[in-house]
Design an enzyme around this catalytic site. Structure first.
Site, PDB file in Angstrom:
ATOM      1  N   GLU A  47       0.868  -1.175   0.000  1.00 13.08           N
ATOM      2  CA  GLU A  47       0.000   0.000   0.000  1.00 13.08           C
ATOM      3  C   GLU A  47       0.901   1.219   0.000  1.00 13.08           C
ATOM      4  O   GLU A  47       1.707   1.407   0.917  1.00 13.08           O
ATOM      5  CB  GLU A  47      -0.900   0.005   1.237  1.00 13.08           C
ATOM      6  CG  GLU A  47      -1.810   1.222   1.272  1.00 13.08           C
ATOM      7  CD  GLU A  47      -2.491   1.443   2.612  1.00 13.08           C
ATOM      8  OE1 GLU A  47      -3.552   2.075   2.635  1.00 13.08           O
ATOM      9  OE2 GLU A  47      -1.939   0.993   3.647  1.00 13.08           O
TER      10      GLU A  47
ATOM     11  N   HIS B  55     -11.115  -1.521   2.626  1.00 15.18           N
ATOM     12  CA  HIS B  55     -11.619  -1.180   3.961  1.00 15.18           C
ATOM     13  C   HIS B  55     -11.503   0.308   4.285  1.00 15.18           C
ATOM     14  O   HIS B  55     -12.108   0.771   5.256  1.00 15.18           O
ATOM     15  CB  HIS B  55     -10.866  -2.005   5.014  1.00 15.18           C
ATOM     16  CG  HIS B  55      -9.382  -1.752   4.984  1.00 15.18           C
ATOM     17  ND1 HIS B  55      -8.571  -2.214   3.975  1.00 15.18           N
ATOM     18  CD2 HIS B  55      -8.572  -1.066   5.822  1.00 15.18           C
ATOM     19  CE1 HIS B  55      -7.324  -1.835   4.200  1.00 15.18           C
ATOM     20  NE2 HIS B  55      -7.298  -1.129   5.319  1.00 15.18           N
ATOM     21  N   ASP B  56     -10.732   1.055   3.515  1.00 14.63           N
ATOM     22  CA  ASP B  56     -10.551   2.488   3.756  1.00 14.63           C
ATOM     23  C   ASP B  56     -11.368   3.362   2.807  1.00 14.63           C
ATOM     24  O   ASP B  56     -11.320   4.588   2.927  1.00 14.63           O
ATOM     25  CB  ASP B  56      -9.077   2.874   3.576  1.00 14.63           C
ATOM     26  CG  ASP B  56      -8.198   2.441   4.735  1.00 14.63           C
ATOM     27  OD1 ASP B  56      -8.691   2.422   5.873  1.00 14.63           O
ATOM     28  OD2 ASP B  56      -7.019   2.127   4.500  1.00 14.63           O
TER      29      ASP B  56
END
Length: 388
Positions: A246, A320-321
Site C-alpha cells: 500500500e 476497507h478504507d
C-alpha cells in the site's frame, strides 16, 4: 515471479465478513465456512486484514502481537484450519502486515516506556519539553504527529493514530524482527503478504518543520525505502511470493522501482490517485462530482508507464478504507446493476492484478449512515471532530 499476473485477490475484513458463533463479530471460522462460495467465484488468493491481538483503536491496524491471533477472531488452530481448507481449494492466504507502526499496547513499546534503551530505539523518540513539538508534522488521522511522554521527557512519532507508534527502521534489529515475523507466517503456510503503508517506513536523517505541507514530503518514498524492502524480501524468504504494497501519496517512478521484476522488492503496488478525483480542492472530506476524464488519464498514465518499464499494478476500486465504488462512481439506485457491472469490467480488463473487496461482487453500496455514532473508523471520527 509471474504466476500472480493472471490471478484474482479477494479482500476479507474478518470482523464484518462472517460471524460463525453469533457474538456479533466476524471470525476466522466464518471465513472457512465461506470457502466454497469463494472458490466458486474463482478467487485465487484471500487477503485477510489484521486479526492479530489489538486494542482495535484502528480496527486491528494497531498490532499488539504479530505472531498470535486475537481471541475475538478465534485461535491459532482456527487459522491453521483455514490455511489447510483454503489450500485444498487452490486458494492461498495473504496476510496484512502493519510494519510502519505498532500499537502502544505492544510489548516493545511498553518496555520502551519503562525505560528500556533497547526498545526505545525500536521507535522514534525525540528529547524535548511539553511546550514544543519536535516538528509541525500533521498525523494522517488528524492532529499533531507527535505525542509527549512526561515520564521520559521525550516525544514519540505517530504518523497515524496516537496509539500507533512509528517503528524506527534505521535500527537493524527492527528490520530483523520484521523479517522474522514473515518467516514465522510463511512456515505456517501463508502464501503472500500485503504491506500496510509500507512506503513511509524510511524517515529522514534530520527532522525539520514543513512549511509547505503536512510533513509527508520528508518521509513518503523515503531515502532508504527501496533498500529496506529488498532486505526484507530477502531476509524474510518471500522473494517469488505474491506481495503488494500500500503506497501512500506515491509516484509512478517509485512504483516502477518497487515492482520491476529484477529489483526483488514487491510484485505489485496499490496507488490511490484515481480515488481522489472526487475530492473538492484536494480535500478528502469535501466531495464534488467525480472528474471522470481525470480518472481516465490517471489510469492511462499508470497503465502505460508501468508496462513500459516492467512494473505491475494492483487494480481496485474498493477496500476497507474507501467508500463503495458503485455509490461513488456509478449509480446505486436507478442504474445500480449496470454501474456495478461496468466497474467490474473496467478493473478486470486492465493490465494488473484485480482486487475485490468483500461484497463488491454483489454490487454492495455505501451504508448511507445518518449519524456519526454509526461509524467505527478512527480517521472518520477524528476528522468529524476536527471539522466541527
Amino acid at each position: 515471479m509471474n504466476d500472480f499476473k493472471d490471478k484474482v485477490v479477494y479482500q476479507i475484513y474478518p470482523k464484518s465478513f462472517m460471524d460463525s458463533n453469533g457474538d456479533g463479530f466476524g471470525d476466522l471460522k466464518g471465513v472457512t465456512a465461506k470457502l466454497d462460495y469463494l472458490a466458486d467465484l474463482g478467487v485465487d488468493y484471500l487477503w485477510l486484514t489484521p486479526f492479530f491481538p489489538s486494542p482495535q483503536r484502528d480496527n486491528g491496524y494497531d498490532v499488539a502481537d504479530y505472531r498470535a491471533v486475537d481471541p475475538r477472531y478465534g485461535t491459532m488452530e482456527d487459522l491453521e484450519e483455514l490455511i489447510r481448507e483454503a489450500d485444498r481449494r487452490g486458494i492461498g492466504l495473504m496476510l496484512d502486515m502493519v510494519f510502519n507502526h505498532t500499537s502502544t499496547e505492544h510489548e516493545w513499546f511498553k518496555k520502551a516506556l519503562a525505560g528500556d534503551k533497547k526498545y526505545q530505539d525500536y521507535y522514534i523518540f525525540k528529547d524535548g519539553t511539553p511546550d514544543r513539538y519536535p516538528t509541525n508534522w500533521v498525523s494522517k488521522f488528524g492532529g499533531p504527529a507527535w505525542e509527549y511522554v512526561p515520564c521520559l521527557g521525550k516525544w514519540y512519532l505517530h504518523l497515524y493514530d496516537v496509539m500507533q507508534a512509528d517503528l524506527n527502521w534505521e535500527n537493524p534489529a527492527v528490520r530483523e524482527e520484521m523479517a522474522d515475523i514473515l518467516r514465522f507466517w510463511k512456515a505456517k503456510g501463508i502464501k503472500g503478504f500485503r504491506f500496510d503503508v509500507i512506503n513511509v517506513i524510511s524517515k529522514p536523517e534530520f527532522y525539520e518543520d514543513d512549511y509547505e505541507g503536512d510533513g509527508r514530503r520528508f518521509y513518503t518514498d523515503g531515502r532508504n525505502v527501496h533498500k529496506y524492502l529488498k532486505e526484507l524480501v530477502a531476509a524474510g524468504g518471500i522473494d517469488g511470493m505474491i506481495t503488494v504494497g500500500e503506497m501512500s501519496s506515491t509516484t509512478l517512478e517509485n512504483c516502477i522501482g518497487y515492482t520491476a521484476e529484477g529489483n526483488h522488492e514487491l510484485t505489485m503496488c496499490f496507488n490511490f490517485h484515481h480515488l481522489k478525483v472526487d475530492y473538492k480542492d484536494g480535500q478528502k472530506w469535501e466531495l464534488r462530482e467525480p472528474d471522470y476524464l481525470a480518472m481516465k488519464k490517471l489510469f492511462q498514465t499508470w497503465q502505460e508507464g508501468m508496462q513500459a518499464h516492467g512494473g505491475w499494478n494492483a487494480l481496485f476500486w474498493c477496500n476497507h478504507d474507501q467508500p463503495r465504488a458503485v455509490s461513488r462512481f456509478g449509480s446505486d439506485t436507478t442504474y445500480w446493476k449496470e454501474s456495478a457491472e461496468m466497474l467490474a469490467v473496467a478493473i478486470h480488463f486492465m493490465r494488473g492484478t484485480p482486487y475485490i473487496y468483500q461484497g463488491e461482487e454483489l454490487g454492495m453500496t455505501n451504508p448511507h449512515f445518518t449519524k456519526i455514532e454509526q461509524y467505527r473508523d478512527v480517521e472518520s471520527l477524528n476528522y468529524y471532530r476536527i471539522l466541527r
